[in-house]
Write a protein that holds these residues in place. Sequence first.
Motif, PDB file in Angstrom:
ATOM      1  N   ALA A  70       0.880  -1.655   0.717  1.00 22.82           N
ATOM      2  CA  ALA A  70       0.027   0.093  -0.233  1.00 22.82           C
ATOM      3  C   ALA A  70       1.057   1.223  -0.265  1.00 22.82           C
ATOM      4  CB  ALA A  70      -0.686   0.081   0.887  1.00 22.82           C
ATOM      5  N   LEU A  71       1.757   1.192   0.449  1.00 25.12           N
ATOM      6  CA  LEU A  71       3.171   2.313   0.600  1.00 25.12           C
ATOM      7  C   LEU A  71       3.338   2.604  -0.609  1.00 25.12           C
ATOM      8  CD1 LEU A  71       4.264   4.493   2.166  1.00 25.12           C
ATOM      9  CD2 LEU A  71       5.772   3.011   2.693  1.00 25.12           C
ATOM     10  N   GLN A  72       3.633   1.541  -0.990  1.00 24.27           N
ATOM     11  CA  GLN A  72       4.557   1.910  -2.331  1.00 24.27           C
ATOM     12  C   GLN A  72       3.768   2.469  -3.223  1.00 24.27           C
ATOM     13  OE1 GLN A  72       7.156  -1.794  -4.153  1.00 24.27           O
ATOM     14  NE2 GLN A  72       8.719  -0.149  -4.754  1.00 24.27           N
ATOM     15  N   LYS A  73       2.312   1.740  -3.849  1.00 23.13           N
ATOM     16  CA  LYS A  73       0.994   2.433  -4.533  1.00 23.13           C
ATOM     17  C   LYS A  73       1.069   3.806  -3.972  1.00 23.13           C
ATOM     18  CE  LYS A  73      -1.046  -2.107  -4.996  1.00 23.13           C
ATOM     19  NZ  LYS A  73      -2.510  -3.118  -4.816  1.00 23.13           N
ATOM     20  N   ALA A  74       1.196   4.015  -2.800  1.00 25.02           N
ATOM     21  CA  ALA A  74       0.789   5.974  -2.870  1.00 25.02           C
ATOM     22  C   ALA A  74       1.483   7.084  -3.238  1.00 25.02           C
ATOM     23  CB  ALA A  74       0.264   5.553  -1.036  1.00 25.02           C
ATOM     24  N   VAL A  75       3.071   6.244  -2.463  1.00 18.85           N
ATOM     25  CA  VAL A  75       4.343   6.806  -3.249  1.00 18.85           C
ATOM     26  C   VAL A  75       5.111   6.056  -3.265  1.00 18.85           C
ATOM     27  CG1 VAL A  75       6.239   7.818  -1.569  1.00 18.85           C
ATOM     28  CG2 VAL A  75       3.966   8.083  -0.511  1.00 18.85           C
ATOM     29  N   PRO A  76       4.505   7.039  -4.880  1.00 12.68           N
ATOM     30  CA  PRO A  76       5.480   5.515  -5.914  1.00 12.68           C
ATOM     31  C   PRO A  76       7.190   6.059  -6.070  1.00 12.68           C
ATOM     32  CG  PRO A  76       3.802   6.246  -7.132  1.00 12.68           C
ATOM     33  CD  PRO A  76       3.739   7.183  -5.935  1.00 12.68           C
ATOM     34  N   CYS A  77       7.722   4.779  -6.051  1.00  8.98           N
ATOM     35  CA  CYS A  77       9.134   4.930  -5.630  1.00  8.98           C
ATOM     36  C   CYS A  77       9.635   3.774  -6.215  1.00  8.98           C
ATOM     37  CB  CYS A  77       9.640   4.635  -4.002  1.00  8.98           C
ATOM     38  SG  CYS A  77       8.639   3.528  -3.283  1.00  8.98           S
ATOM     39  N   LEU A  78      10.794   3.396  -6.148  1.00  8.81           N
ATOM     40  CA  LEU A  78      12.020   2.227  -6.592  1.00  8.81           C
ATOM     41  C   LEU A  78      11.878   1.003  -5.696  1.00  8.81           C
ATOM     42  CD1 LEU A  78      15.073   3.588  -8.525  1.00  8.81           C
ATOM     43  CD2 LEU A  78      13.244   2.818  -9.392  1.00  8.81           C
ATOM     44  N   ARG A  79      11.581   1.730  -4.902  1.00 13.49           N
ATOM     45  CA  ARG A  79      12.016   0.664  -3.105  1.00 13.49           C
ATOM     46  C   ARG A  79      11.498   0.837  -2.262  1.00 13.49           C
ATOM     47  NH1 ARG A  79      15.671  -4.064  -3.533  1.00 13.49           N
ATOM     48  NH2 ARG A  79      15.545  -4.153  -5.955  1.00 13.49           N
ATOM     49  N   ILE A  80      10.983   0.277  -1.341  1.00 17.60           N
ATOM     50  CA  ILE A  80      10.688   1.161   0.454  1.00 17.60           C
ATOM     51  C   ILE A  80      11.622  -0.106   0.927  1.00 17.60           C
ATOM     52  CG2 ILE A  80       9.054   0.202   2.070  1.00 17.60           C
ATOM     53  CD1 ILE A  80       7.662   2.241   0.299  1.00 17.60           C
ATOM     54  N   GLY A  81      12.730   1.143   1.683  1.00 17.54           N
ATOM     55  CA  GLY A  81      13.969   0.820   2.835  1.00 17.54           C
ATOM     56  C   GLY A  81      13.566   0.113   3.734  1.00 17.54           C
ATOM     57  N   LEU A  82      13.747  -0.670   4.770  1.00 11.81           N
ATOM     58  CA  LEU A  82      13.230  -0.957   6.058  1.00 11.81           C
ATOM     59  C   LEU A  82      14.613  -0.952   6.940  1.00 11.81           C
ATOM     60  CD1 LEU A  82      11.865  -3.955   7.263  1.00 11.81           C
ATOM     61  CD2 LEU A  82      13.927  -3.162   8.263  1.00 11.81           C
ATOM     62  N   THR A  83      14.769   0.810   7.814  1.00 13.54           N
ATOM     63  CA  THR A  83      15.370  -0.099   9.097  1.00 13.54           C
ATOM     64  C   THR A  83      14.957   0.304  10.244  1.00 13.54           C
ATOM     65  OG1 THR A  83      17.948   1.423   9.261  1.00 13.54           O
ATOM     66  CG2 THR A  83      15.874   2.976   8.483  1.00 13.54           C
ATOM     67  N   VAL A  84      16.204   0.130  11.363  1.00 13.06           N
ATOM     68  CA  VAL A  84      15.923  -0.534  12.737  1.00 13.06           C
ATOM     69  C   VAL A  84      17.111   0.423  13.425  1.00 13.06           C
ATOM     70  CG1 VAL A  84      15.517  -1.674  14.997  1.00 13.06           C
ATOM     71  CG2 VAL A  84      14.366  -2.065  12.683  1.00 13.06           C
ATOM     72  N   ILE A  85      17.368   1.381  13.915  1.00 15.70           N
ATOM     73  CA  ILE A  85      18.290   1.912  14.011  1.00 15.70           C
ATOM     74  C   ILE A  85      17.652   2.620  15.747  1.00 15.70           C
ATOM     75  CG2 ILE A  85      19.576   4.316  14.487  1.00 15.70           C
ATOM     76  CD1 ILE A  85      18.792   5.514  11.848  1.00 15.70           C
ATOM     77  N   GLY A  86      17.238   2.632  16.138  1.00 17.09           N
ATOM     78  CA  GLY A  86      16.590   2.382  18.214  1.00 17.09           C
ATOM     79  C   GLY A  86      17.686   3.546  18.975  1.00 17.09           C
ATOM     80  N   LEU A  87      17.892   4.154  18.213  1.00 15.76           N
ATOM     81  CA  LEU A  87      18.615   5.543  19.278  1.00 15.76           C
ATOM     82  C   LEU A  87      17.998   6.333  20.007  1.00 15.76           C
ATOM     83  CD1 LEU A  87      22.556   5.589  17.866  1.00 15.76           C
ATOM     84  CD2 LEU A  87      21.294   4.056  20.175  1.00 15.76           C
ATOM     85  N   GLU A  88      17.002   7.015  18.382  1.00 21.30           N
ATOM     86  CA  GLU A  88      16.542   8.529  18.954  1.00 21.30           C
ATOM     87  C   GLU A  88      14.603   8.192  19.983  1.00 21.30           C
ATOM     88  OE1 GLU A  88      14.746   6.134  15.947  1.00 21.30           O
ATOM     89  OE2 GLU A  88      17.205   7.354  15.487  1.00 21.30           O
ATOM     90  N   VAL A  89      14.494   7.026  20.037  1.00 24.97           N
ATOM     91  CA  VAL A  89      13.465   6.864  20.703  1.00 24.97           C
ATOM     92  C   VAL A  89      13.388   5.790  21.430  1.00 24.97           C
ATOM     93  CG1 VAL A  89      10.462   6.835  21.418  1.00 24.97           C
ATOM     94  CG2 VAL A  89      11.981   8.521  19.507  1.00 24.97           C
TER      95      VAL A  89
END
Length: 130
Positions: A70-89
Amino acid sequence: MASIFSKIVRGEIPSHKIAETDHFLAFLDAFPIAAGHTLVIPKREVDYVFDLNDQEYSELFLFAKSIVPALQKAVPCLRIGLTVIGLEVPHTHIHLLTLNSMADADFSKKIHTTQEELAALAAKIRAEMG
């Protein structure tokens, strides 16, 4: 002290929700680095992603995966990236990012967006989820 995400889960702080289950919540980042920047969290407050039990960990990532089409349909892009950083919250969260280049994954740069634009985009993503 409850994290800002726990306050969002309890409805004490408004958010632009994308999807929700009994255990997980996805909402647009209030300070996005790209259009559609979505945060995916467990409702249970756990600071470090690797402190989730195996079932929660797996279900969190499967919940995030369910949002991607759904995200990729709503905001056309080449890829959906995923990251987990975990420092800010201090509350486990996954960033889903719409990407057209590596520069789109630069957390030092924020894009300007209004609450109205975030609300409209959240509605568009939810509509694509069916």
